[in-house]
Design a protein around this motif. Structure first.
Motif, short mmCIF file in Angstrom:
data_model
loop_
_atom_site.label_atom_id
_atom_site.label_comp_id
_atom_site.label_asym_id
_atom_site.label_seq_id
_atom_site.Cartn_x
_atom_site.Cartn_y
_atom_site.Cartn_z
N LYS A 126 11.08 55.64 -4.47
CA LYS A 126 10.91 54.33 -5.09
C LYS A 126 12.19 53.55 -4.91
O LYS A 126 13.28 54.13 -4.90
CB LYS A 126 10.65 54.47 -6.60
CG LYS A 126 9.32 55.07 -6.93
CD LYS A 126 9.13 55.13 -8.43
CE LYS A 126 7.80 55.82 -8.71
NZ LYS A 126 7.62 56.09 -10.12
N THR A 127 12.05 52.25 -4.82
CA THR A 127 13.25 51.41 -4.82
C THR A 127 13.75 51.29 -6.26
O THR A 127 13.03 51.60 -7.21
CB THR A 127 12.97 50.00 -4.27
OG1 THR A 127 12.07 49.33 -5.17
CG2 THR A 127 12.39 50.05 -2.87
N ILE A 128 14.98 50.84 -6.41
CA ILE A 128 15.54 50.64 -7.74
C ILE A 128 14.69 49.62 -8.50
O ILE A 128 14.38 49.80 -9.67
CB ILE A 128 17.01 50.18 -7.64
CG1 ILE A 128 17.85 51.30 -7.02
CG2 ILE A 128 17.56 49.77 -9.00
CD1 ILE A 128 19.28 50.92 -6.68
N LYS A 129 14.26 48.59 -7.82
CA LYS A 129 13.43 47.54 -8.45
C LYS A 129 12.09 48.12 -8.91
O LYS A 129 11.62 47.81 -10.01
CB LYS A 129 13.21 46.39 -7.47
CG LYS A 129 12.20 45.35 -7.92
CD LYS A 129 12.84 44.05 -8.29
CE LYS A 129 11.86 42.96 -8.59
NZ LYS A 129 11.26 43.04 -9.90
N GLU A 130 11.46 48.92 -8.08
CA GLU A 130 10.17 49.53 -8.45
C GLU A 130 10.31 50.40 -9.70
O GLU A 130 9.48 50.33 -10.61
CB GLU A 130 9.62 50.37 -7.29
CG GLU A 130 9.09 49.57 -6.13
CD GLU A 130 8.74 50.41 -4.92
OE1 GLU A 130 7.92 49.94 -4.11
OE2 GLU A 130 9.28 51.53 -4.76
N LEU A 131 11.38 51.20 -9.75
CA LEU A 131 11.59 52.05 -10.92
C LEU A 131 11.88 51.21 -12.15
O LEU A 131 11.35 51.47 -13.23
CB LEU A 131 12.73 53.05 -10.67
CG LEU A 131 13.01 54.03 -11.81
CD1 LEU A 131 11.77 54.86 -12.13
CD2 LEU A 131 14.18 54.92 -11.47
N ALA A 132 12.70 50.19 -12.00
CA ALA A 132 13.03 49.31 -13.13
C ALA A 132 11.77 48.64 -13.67
O ALA A 132 11.55 48.61 -14.89
CB ALA A 132 14.05 48.26 -12.69
N ASP A 133 10.93 48.13 -12.79
CA ASP A 133 9.68 47.49 -13.21
C ASP A 133 8.77 48.48 -13.94
O ASP A 133 8.16 48.16 -14.96
CB ASP A 133 8.94 46.89 -12.01
CG ASP A 133 9.64 45.67 -11.44
OD1 ASP A 133 10.54 45.12 -12.12
OD2 ASP A 133 9.30 45.27 -10.31
N GLU A 134 8.70 49.69 -13.41
CA GLU A 134 7.86 50.72 -14.00
C GLU A 134 8.33 51.09 -15.41
O GLU A 134 7.52 51.34 -16.30
CB GLU A 134 7.90 51.96 -13.10
CG GLU A 134 6.95 53.05 -13.47
CD GLU A 134 7.03 54.20 -12.46
OE1 GLU A 134 7.44 55.29 -12.87
OE2 GLU A 134 6.68 53.98 -11.29
N LEU A 135 9.65 51.10 -15.62
CA LEU A 135 10.22 51.49 -16.91
C LEU A 135 10.38 50.31 -17.86
O LEU A 135 10.72 50.50 -19.03
CB LEU A 135 11.58 52.16 -16.69
CG LEU A 135 11.57 53.46 -15.88
CD1 LEU A 135 12.98 53.94 -15.65
CD2 LEU A 135 10.74 54.52 -16.58
N GLY A 136 10.18 49.11 -17.37
CA GLY A 136 10.32 47.93 -18.21
C GLY A 136 11.77 47.59 -18.54
O GLY A 136 12.06 47.08 -19.62
#
Length: 101
Positions: free
Chosen positions: A6-16
């Motif tokens: 996952k990209t950092i952005k994808e993980l951040a979005d997933e975790l809110g």
């Protein structure tokens, strides 16, 4: 992206949370030198993702405990009357705090 990456952005979005917060956690865990790059984006492996999520959860739990201790100490109320326990995790945290007092 691959299911394992996952990209950092994808993980951040997933975790809110924000991308910069995830990046901060990556630096705290000293993972920033271990990330792979796909194209022009850094990617996070499943193992790294687990470490990041664990660290974020620990930070959330600590923040809850600090807020609860502040409420109890500053309001001079008994822990028996604290009614802000929406889930089992917070009940466990309350029992831990009670053992400290």
């Amino acid at each position: 992206m691959s299911e394992d990456l996952k990209t950092i952005k994808e993980l951040a979005d997933e975790l809110g949370v924000s991308k910069s917060y995830v990046d901060k956690i990556i630096r705290i865990l000293k993972l920033h030198t271990k990330l792979d790059k796909v194209g022009n984006k850094y990617v996070i492996s499943k193992k790294q993702e687990k470490s990041i999520i664990t660290r974020i959860e620990e930070a959330k739990n600590l923040l809850f405990e600090l807020r609860l201790v502040t409420i109890v100490c500053h309001c001079n109320i008994s822990l028996d009357y604290v009614c802000i326990l929406p889930n089992y995790t917070q009940v466990l945290q309350l029992n831990y705090i009670r053992s400290l007092l």
